[in-house]
Motif scaffolding. Sequence first.
Motif, PDB file in Angstrom:
ATOM      1  N   PRO A 154       0.842  -1.202   0.000  1.00 22.07           N
ATOM      2  CA  PRO A 154       0.000   0.000   0.000  1.00 22.07           C
ATOM      3  C   PRO A 154       0.874   1.247   0.000  1.00 22.07           C
ATOM      4  O   PRO A 154       2.002   1.239   0.508  1.00 22.07           O
ATOM      5  CB  PRO A 154      -0.799  -0.121   1.292  1.00 22.07           C
ATOM      6  CG  PRO A 154       0.041  -0.976   2.176  1.00 22.07           C
ATOM      7  CD  PRO A 154       0.746  -1.955   1.271  1.00 22.07           C
ATOM      8  N   ILE A 155       0.371   2.313  -0.586  1.00 23.22           N
ATOM      9  CA  ILE A 155       1.090   3.590  -0.617  1.00 23.22           C
ATOM     10  C   ILE A 155       0.364   4.573   0.294  1.00 23.22           C
ATOM     11  O   ILE A 155      -0.792   4.947   0.042  1.00 23.22           O
ATOM     12  CB  ILE A 155       1.167   4.147  -2.045  1.00 23.22           C
ATOM     13  CG1 ILE A 155       2.016   3.221  -2.923  1.00 23.22           C
ATOM     14  CG2 ILE A 155       1.750   5.564  -2.056  1.00 23.22           C
ATOM     15  CD1 ILE A 155       2.013   3.587  -4.394  1.00 23.22           C
ATOM     16  N   ASP A 160       6.742   5.135   0.312  1.00 21.43           N
ATOM     17  CA  ASP A 160       6.207   3.869  -0.168  1.00 21.43           C
ATOM     18  C   ASP A 160       6.329   3.712  -1.685  1.00 21.43           C
ATOM     19  O   ASP A 160       6.197   2.600  -2.215  1.00 21.43           O
ATOM     20  CB  ASP A 160       4.739   3.726   0.235  1.00 21.43           C
ATOM     21  CG  ASP A 160       4.545   3.692   1.742  1.00 21.43           C
ATOM     22  OD1 ASP A 160       5.404   3.101   2.426  1.00 21.43           O
ATOM     23  OD2 ASP A 160       3.547   4.263   2.233  1.00 21.43           O
ATOM     24  N   VAL A 161       6.536   4.827  -2.384  1.00 20.92           N
ATOM     25  CA  VAL A 161       6.678   4.773  -3.842  1.00 20.92           C
ATOM     26  C   VAL A 161       8.108   4.416  -4.246  1.00 20.92           C
ATOM     27  O   VAL A 161       8.336   3.848  -5.318  1.00 20.92           O
ATOM     28  CB  VAL A 161       6.268   6.120  -4.475  1.00 20.92           C
ATOM     29  CG1 VAL A 161       6.370   6.063  -5.998  1.00 20.92           C
ATOM     30  CG2 VAL A 161       4.848   6.498  -4.059  1.00 20.92           C
ATOM     31  N   LYS A 162       9.068   4.724  -3.374  1.00 22.82           N
ATOM     32  CA  LYS A 162      10.472   4.507  -3.705  1.00 22.82           C
ATOM     33  C   LYS A 162      10.749   3.043  -4.048  1.00 22.82           C
ATOM     34  O   LYS A 162      10.326   2.131  -3.346  1.00 22.82           O
ATOM     35  CB  LYS A 162      11.363   4.925  -2.531  1.00 22.82           C
ATOM     36  CG  LYS A 162      11.495   6.430  -2.363  1.00 22.82           C
ATOM     37  CD  LYS A 162      12.492   6.771  -1.274  1.00 22.82           C
ATOM     38  CE  LYS A 162      12.662   8.279  -1.135  1.00 22.82           C
ATOM     39  NZ  LYS A 162      13.646   8.619  -0.070  1.00 22.82           N
ATOM     40  N   GLY A 163      11.448   2.858  -5.156  1.00 23.10           N
ATOM     41  CA  GLY A 163      11.848   1.512  -5.554  1.00 23.10           C
ATOM     42  C   GLY A 163      10.836   0.759  -6.387  1.00 23.10           C
ATOM     43  O   GLY A 163      11.160  -0.307  -6.929  1.00 23.10           O
ATOM     44  N   LEU A 164       9.608   1.264  -6.504  1.00 24.62           N
ATOM     45  CA  LEU A 164       8.619   0.582  -7.332  1.00 24.62           C
ATOM     46  C   LEU A 164       8.976   0.722  -8.809  1.00 24.62           C
ATOM     47  O   LEU A 164       9.407   1.787  -9.263  1.00 24.62           O
ATOM     48  CB  LEU A 164       7.218   1.162  -7.095  1.00 24.62           C
ATOM     49  CG  LEU A 164       6.563   0.896  -5.746  1.00 24.62           C
ATOM     50  CD1 LEU A 164       5.217   1.603  -5.678  1.00 24.62           C
ATOM     51  CD2 LEU A 164       6.388  -0.602  -5.502  1.00 24.62           C
ATOM     52  N   LYS A 165       8.799  -0.352  -9.558  1.00 27.95           N
ATOM     53  CA  LYS A 165       8.953  -0.309 -11.010  1.00 27.95           C
ATOM     54  C   LYS A 165       7.561  -0.078 -11.608  1.00 27.95           C
ATOM     55  O   LYS A 165       6.692  -0.960 -11.514  1.00 27.95           O
ATOM     56  CB  LYS A 165       9.539  -1.622 -11.529  1.00 27.95           C
ATOM     57  CG  LYS A 165      10.951  -1.912 -11.053  1.00 27.95           C
ATOM     58  CD  LYS A 165      11.488  -3.193 -11.684  1.00 27.95           C
ATOM     59  CE  LYS A 165      10.685  -4.407 -11.244  1.00 27.95           C
ATOM     60  NZ  LYS A 165      11.244  -5.677 -11.806  1.00 27.95           N
ATOM     61  N   LEU A 166       7.345   1.094 -12.195  1.00 30.29           N
ATOM     62  CA  LEU A 166       6.018   1.477 -12.652  1.00 30.29           C
ATOM     63  C   LEU A 166       5.997   1.724 -14.155  1.00 30.29           C
ATOM     64  O   LEU A 166       6.876   2.410 -14.695  1.00 30.29           O
ATOM     65  CB  LEU A 166       5.548   2.743 -11.922  1.00 30.29           C
ATOM     66  CG  LEU A 166       5.434   2.634 -10.401  1.00 30.29           C
ATOM     67  CD1 LEU A 166       5.029   3.981  -9.808  1.00 30.29           C
ATOM     68  CD2 LEU A 166       4.435   1.552 -10.002  1.00 30.29           C
ATOM     69  N   ARG A 167       4.986   1.188 -14.802  1.00 32.22           N
ATOM     70  CA  ARG A 167       4.774   1.490 -16.218  1.00 32.22           C
ATOM     71  C   ARG A 167       4.123   2.855 -16.338  1.00 32.22           C
ATOM     72  O   ARG A 167       3.200   3.197 -15.601  1.00 32.22           O
ATOM     73  CB  ARG A 167       3.872   0.435 -16.852  1.00 32.22           C
ATOM     74  CG  ARG A 167       3.507   0.735 -18.321  1.00 32.22           C
ATOM     75  CD  ARG A 167       2.241   1.553 -18.476  1.00 32.22           C
ATOM     76  NE  ARG A 167       1.981   1.881 -19.880  1.00 32.22           N
ATOM     77  CZ  ARG A 167       1.020   2.678 -20.301  1.00 32.22           C
ATOM     78  NH1 ARG A 167       0.213   3.266 -19.423  1.00 32.22           N
ATOM     79  NH2 ARG A 167       0.853   2.926 -21.594  1.00 32.22           N
ATOM     80  N   ALA A 176       8.317  12.279 -14.920  1.00 30.82           N
ATOM     81  CA  ALA A 176       8.995  13.154 -13.959  1.00 30.82           C
ATOM     82  C   ALA A 176       8.339  13.085 -12.585  1.00 30.82           C
ATOM     83  O   ALA A 176       9.031  13.080 -11.557  1.00 30.82           O
ATOM     84  CB  ALA A 176       8.995  14.595 -14.471  1.00 30.82           C
ATOM     85  N   ALA A 177       7.010  13.023 -12.539  1.00 28.40           N
ATOM     86  CA  ALA A 177       6.303  12.974 -11.258  1.00 28.40           C
ATOM     87  C   ALA A 177       6.662  11.702 -10.497  1.00 28.40           C
ATOM     88  O   ALA A 177       6.982  11.751  -9.299  1.00 28.40           O
ATOM     89  CB  ALA A 177       4.801  13.046 -11.484  1.00 28.40           C
ATOM     90  N   LEU A 178       6.615  10.559 -11.158  1.00 30.01           N
ATOM     91  CA  LEU A 178       6.870   9.290 -10.470  1.00 30.01           C
ATOM     92  C   LEU A 178       8.340   9.122 -10.120  1.00 30.01           C
ATOM     93  O   LEU A 178       8.668   8.607  -9.042  1.00 30.01           O
ATOM     94  CB  LEU A 178       6.378   8.134 -11.329  1.00 30.01           C
ATOM     95  CG  LEU A 178       4.865   8.116 -11.600  1.00 30.01           C
ATOM     96  CD1 LEU A 178       4.468   6.863 -12.364  1.00 30.01           C
ATOM     97  CD2 LEU A 178       4.070   8.228 -10.315  1.00 30.01           C
ATOM     98  N   GLU A 179       9.216   9.555 -11.005  1.00 28.95           N
ATOM     99  CA  GLU A 179      10.637   9.484 -10.677  1.00 28.95           C
ATOM    100  C   GLU A 179      10.979  10.450  -9.556  1.00 28.95           C
ATOM    101  O   GLU A 179      11.878  10.181  -8.738  1.00 28.95           O
ATOM    102  CB  GLU A 179      11.472   9.758 -11.923  1.00 28.95           C
ATOM    103  CG  GLU A 179      11.379   8.628 -12.942  1.00 28.95           C
ATOM    104  CD  GLU A 179      12.224   8.837 -14.182  1.00 28.95           C
ATOM    105  OE1 GLU A 179      12.356   7.882 -14.982  1.00 28.95           O
ATOM    106  OE2 GLU A 179      12.761   9.959 -14.359  1.00 28.95           O
ATOM    107  N   GLY A 180      10.246  11.564  -9.483  1.00 29.17           N
ATOM    108  CA  GLY A 180      10.431  12.493  -8.373  1.00 29.17           C
ATOM    109  C   GLY A 180      10.048  11.897  -7.034  1.00 29.17           C
ATOM    110  O   GLY A 180      10.525  12.343  -5.983  1.00 29.17           O
ATOM    111  N   LEU A 181       9.196  10.874  -7.067  1.00 27.51           N
ATOM    112  CA  LEU A 181       8.807  10.167  -5.852  1.00 27.51           C
ATOM    113  C   LEU A 181       9.691   8.956  -5.575  1.00 27.51           C
ATOM    114  O   LEU A 181       9.464   8.223  -4.616  1.00 27.51           O
ATOM    115  CB  LEU A 181       7.343   9.722  -5.960  1.00 27.51           C
ATOM    116  CG  LEU A 181       6.304  10.849  -6.027  1.00 27.51           C
ATOM    117  CD1 LEU A 181       4.923  10.279  -6.315  1.00 27.51           C
ATOM    118  CD2 LEU A 181       6.291  11.657  -4.724  1.00 27.51           C
ATOM    119  N   GLY A 182      10.666   8.726  -6.448  1.00 31.01           N
ATOM    120  CA  GLY A 182      11.616   7.640  -6.214  1.00 31.01           C
ATOM    121  C   GLY A 182      11.319   6.348  -6.931  1.00 31.01           C
ATOM    122  O   GLY A 182      12.014   5.345  -6.720  1.00 31.01           O
TER     123      GLY A 182
END
Length: 323
Positions: A154-155, A160-167, A176-182
């Motif tokens: 859960p986020i 909690d977003v750091k390290g997730l591999k997201l499409r 940029a938004a998701l990479e900014g969250l790690g």
Amino acid sequence: MLKKLFITGTIAALMTGTALAQDVTLRLAHFAAETHPGHLAAQAFAKAVTERTGGAIKVELFPANQLGSPPEQLEQTILGAIEMNLPTQGALDKYEKAFGTVMTPFAFDSYEQAHAVLDGPFSEWAGPKLEEQGLVMLSNWEYGFRNITNTLRPINTPEDVKGLKLRTPSELQIVAALEGLGASTTQIAFNELPNALNQGVVDGQENPIGVISHYNLNDFQEHLAITRHVYNSMVQVINKDVFYSLTAEQQTILREESKKAGDMMRAAVIAQEDEELAALEAAGMKVTRPHLAPFAALMGPARARVADYSGKENMDKFLSFLK
């Protein structure tokens, strides 16, 4: 020179701005599923245009990427092979950078704010710029605030977003938004997403609630976080030469019915979100609603990347609309 129209009647000549050949079919292509409010709004638009023009203009619909990927559809619309399209700002910004500012991470607090800005000062400023690219902007429709799903956890906080591999799609603003969250991001075509999720190529993805629901992404994802990190919407555009081949009355009809259809889609998307969330939870998806201020506070680098892409002057102009 006018681009080719798809004419089903016997009168083939067009008199630009004064008369339109009878029984002209305008093709409208888009990426939404046939059950999605975007397609239902397109159906309403097509019906109303035919009725109000006495059958002189018919609109043929091609949903769910039937005529190619979203970038291909938009390119075909600019070239005149397709007359109308419903791209997002992220597609339009490949041709006019001012549209790249709309998807600035955490720019909007609510649908009401987004609609007021896009329909008012933004359209007055950016809409005419599209004509230089061979398009006429008819109106803003809807798509929605984007949210993160994943299989691992859960986020509740940015950590909690750091390290997730997201499409993600290819739009720099989302990346940029998701990479900014790690998170790490991977660009995968949407039609390949279910397999990528099922095979564990990525841990998760991000999309509006309607997309997650209509494409049953909960079959592959356990967790959904209402992050609302980026807002974007469909924008109805028409090939410029085609539009200006119509009479002034017909142009007005297209603009008016486009606005009505867009408003219909907006109302449907907003009304359905709570129902769709409830259905996703009932089907077993675990939904979190994190406090968003800590997420937005990390967006400095992401916003800088968007400004570099869209142009500082464009970004400054857009941000002035938010005050």
